[in-house]
Design a protein around this motif. Structure first.
Motif, PDB file in Angstrom:
ATOM      1  N   LEU A 136       0.828  -1.203   0.000  1.00 42.69           N
ATOM      2  CA  LEU A 136       0.000   0.000   0.000  1.00 42.69           C
ATOM      3  C   LEU A 136       0.868   1.260   0.000  1.00 42.69           C
ATOM      4  N   ILE A 137       1.981   1.209   0.705  1.00 45.88           N
ATOM      5  CA  ILE A 137       2.904   2.351   0.697  1.00 45.88           C
ATOM      6  C   ILE A 137       3.435   2.594  -0.709  1.00 45.88           C
ATOM      7  N   TRP A 138       3.781   1.518  -1.386  1.00 54.13           N
ATOM      8  CA  TRP A 138       4.266   1.650  -2.760  1.00 54.13           C
ATOM      9  C   TRP A 138       3.186   2.230  -3.676  1.00 54.13           C
ATOM     10  N   VAL A 139       1.964   1.756  -3.521  1.00 50.50           N
ATOM     11  CA  VAL A 139       0.859   2.281  -4.345  1.00 50.50           C
ATOM     12  C   VAL A 139       0.669   3.772  -4.083  1.00 50.50           C
ATOM     13  N   ALA A 140       0.661   4.158  -2.801  1.00 51.64           N
ATOM     14  CA  ALA A 140       0.472   5.568  -2.451  1.00 51.64           C
ATOM     15  C   ALA A 140       1.581   6.427  -3.047  1.00 51.64           C
ATOM     16  N   ALA A 141       2.823   5.957  -2.920  1.00 50.55           N
ATOM     17  CA  ALA A 141       3.962   6.719  -3.442  1.00 50.55           C
ATOM     18  C   ALA A 141       3.895   6.847  -4.961  1.00 50.55           C
ATOM     19  N   ILE A 200      -7.507   9.421  -3.594  1.00 50.79           N
ATOM     20  CA  ILE A 200      -7.488   8.037  -3.109  1.00 50.79           C
ATOM     21  C   ILE A 200      -6.363   7.856  -2.089  1.00 50.79           C
ATOM     22  N   VAL A 201      -5.246   8.535  -2.325  1.00 55.27           N
ATOM     23  CA  VAL A 201      -4.109   8.425  -1.403  1.00 55.27           C
ATOM     24  C   VAL A 201      -4.455   9.038  -0.046  1.00 55.27           C
ATOM     25  N   SER A 202      -5.302  10.055  -0.020  1.00 52.68           N
ATOM     26  CA  SER A 202      -5.737  10.622   1.261  1.00 52.68           C
ATOM     27  C   SER A 202      -6.352   9.539   2.134  1.00 52.68           C
ATOM     28  N   SER A 203      -7.114   8.635   1.507  1.00 53.87           N
ATOM     29  CA  SER A 203      -7.706   7.534   2.260  1.00 53.87           C
ATOM     30  C   SER A 203      -6.694   6.439   2.557  1.00 53.87           C
ATOM     31  N   LEU A 204      -5.777   6.191   1.629  1.00 49.85           N
ATOM     32  CA  LEU A 204      -4.745   5.179   1.875  1.00 49.85           C
ATOM     33  C   LEU A 204      -3.885   5.570   3.079  1.00 49.85           C
ATOM     34  N   LEU A 205      -3.568   6.842   3.200  1.00 50.76           N
ATOM     35  CA  LEU A 205      -2.801   7.295   4.359  1.00 50.76           C
ATOM     36  C   LEU A 205      -3.633   7.176   5.634  1.00 50.76           C
ATOM     37  N   GLY A 206      -4.938   7.330   5.511  1.00 52.70           N
ATOM     38  CA  GLY A 206      -5.824   7.075   6.644  1.00 52.70           C
ATOM     39  C   GLY A 206      -5.823   5.609   7.040  1.00 52.70           C
TER      40      GLY A 206
END
Length: 362
Positions: A136-141, A200-206
């Motif tokens: 998930l970190i990789w996807v967000a980045a 979408i990343v705002s939610s991934l970081l959540g």
């Protein structure tokens, strides 16, 4: 660990209440600066509100789906919830008080707040079910870096792209091409197509925050404060090359807003879940029916602006001018008091629903 983390419920409800407050001033002509969005680059306290909600959507996904299997039944529930949110948003955009109660098709706005929540929830939930935290970190980045590269280096019809509000802004250009007259503004939409990717990343970081809260880690408060401060620092550094901008939902905007979200949530978590201090119950009530409260506030506000008391005055205008406008106070204060009254009404509604154990899931 407690079955409910109070700070998450309080954060969610507080965010919804703030969303209602900043959306319903007495008059848009007189609003205190912190309750307005930044004109383009930069951010105000108001610009934190919507990303805070997408952040807490991600945090809540952890508690709702951490023990679920990625099967057809779960995917179906996620898809149905997403479609409900999108449908409610489209209804708000299409409704009018004149028969047949639907706007002319060409003037219906397709994007919107609820639509974005629905889309972001769908992708964030699916990713959470199928990927571990490292992936998930990789996807967000990749999404944040990819969005930056797209916005800065992809030309628009042979012209170098800009981050200003202009026709050769890639996000704005795509919104005009895809949505045409179905946008918030003729030249862009703050909940537009391309900017949904970093949203979408705002939610991934959540989700990462949710994983921390759901873990057996000690010193969770310290970890959240540290995470929030780190995101703030990186976001403000990135601002030099990719300006903080809500309308474009830039990568720097994602990092800065989720940084603040972690700091605020860490503070609430420390006070309520660690120290056991009881406060913010009204926010918890609002959080229990967050989407319903937000939808009703948006719908009723639309009615108040649309229904006329006389030829020139809406219900909204009549109430504001008759009750809140006085010579002894500024128009900004009058406008704020109107908004606070609206918020008080929905807090009372949320309280009644909670006490009667009415929880409407969308």
């Amino acid at each position: 660990m407690k079955s409910r983390i109070l700070s998450v419920d309080i954060f969610r409800g507080g965010t919804i209440i703030l969303m209602i407050l900043v959306n319903t001033p007495g008059t848009w002509s007189n609003v205190y600066a912190p309750f307005l969005h930044a004109k383009w680059h930069g951010y105000t306290p108001t610009d934190l509100v919507f990303p805070f909600f997408l952040f807490i959507v991600g945090t809540s996904i952890v508690f709702a789906y951490q023990n679920k299997k990625a099967d057809a039944a779960v995917y179906k529930k996620i898809a149905i919830r997403s479609l409900k949110l999108i449908g409610l948003g489209l209804f708000l955009g299409a409704f009018t008080i004149s028969f047949p109660f639907i706007k002319d098709f060409s003037s219906i706005r397709f994007p919107g707040v609820l639509q974005r929540i629905g889309v972001v929830f769908f992708f964030a939930a699916i990713l959470f079910l199928n990927l571990n935290w490292k992936r998930l970190i990789w996807v967000a980045a990749i999404l944040l870096i990819g969005y930056w590269l797209l916005m800065v280096f992809i030309p628009v019809e042979g012209i170098a792209s800009t981050l200003e509000r202009a026709p050769n802004n890639l996000a704005n250009y795509l919104d005009v091409q895809v949505f045409g007259t179905h946008s918030y503004k003729p030249d862009y939409d703050p909940e537009g197509l391309l900017s949904t990717i970093p949203a979408i990343v705002s939610s991934l970081l959540g989700i990462f925050t949710g994983l921390i809260l759901a873990s057996k880690q000690e010193k969770k408060t310290t970890i959240l404060f540290g995470l929030g401060g780190s995101l703030l620092l990186v976001g403000h550094l990135l601002d030099f090359v990719f300006p903080i901008n809500k309308a474009l939902w830039t990568s720097s905007f994602v990092l800065v807003t989720t940084g603040w979200a972690n700091i605020v949530l860490a503070l609430i978590y420390y006070l309520t879940d660690v120290r056991g201090i009881k406060f913010g119950s009204i926010f918890r009530y609002a959080g229990a029916n967050a989407i319903v409260v937000y939808f009703l506030s948006s719908f009723i506000t639309k009615l108040f602006y649309s229904i006329k008391v006389d030829e020139d005055t809406s219900i909204h205008g009549w109430l504001f001018n008759k009750i809140y406008v006085h010579d002894f106070m500024s128009m900004e204060l009058s406008s704020l008091l109107y908004g606070l009254s609206v918020v008080s009404f929905y807090c009372l509604l949320a309280y009644v629903l909670y006490k009667r154990k009415i929880f409407i899931k969308v």
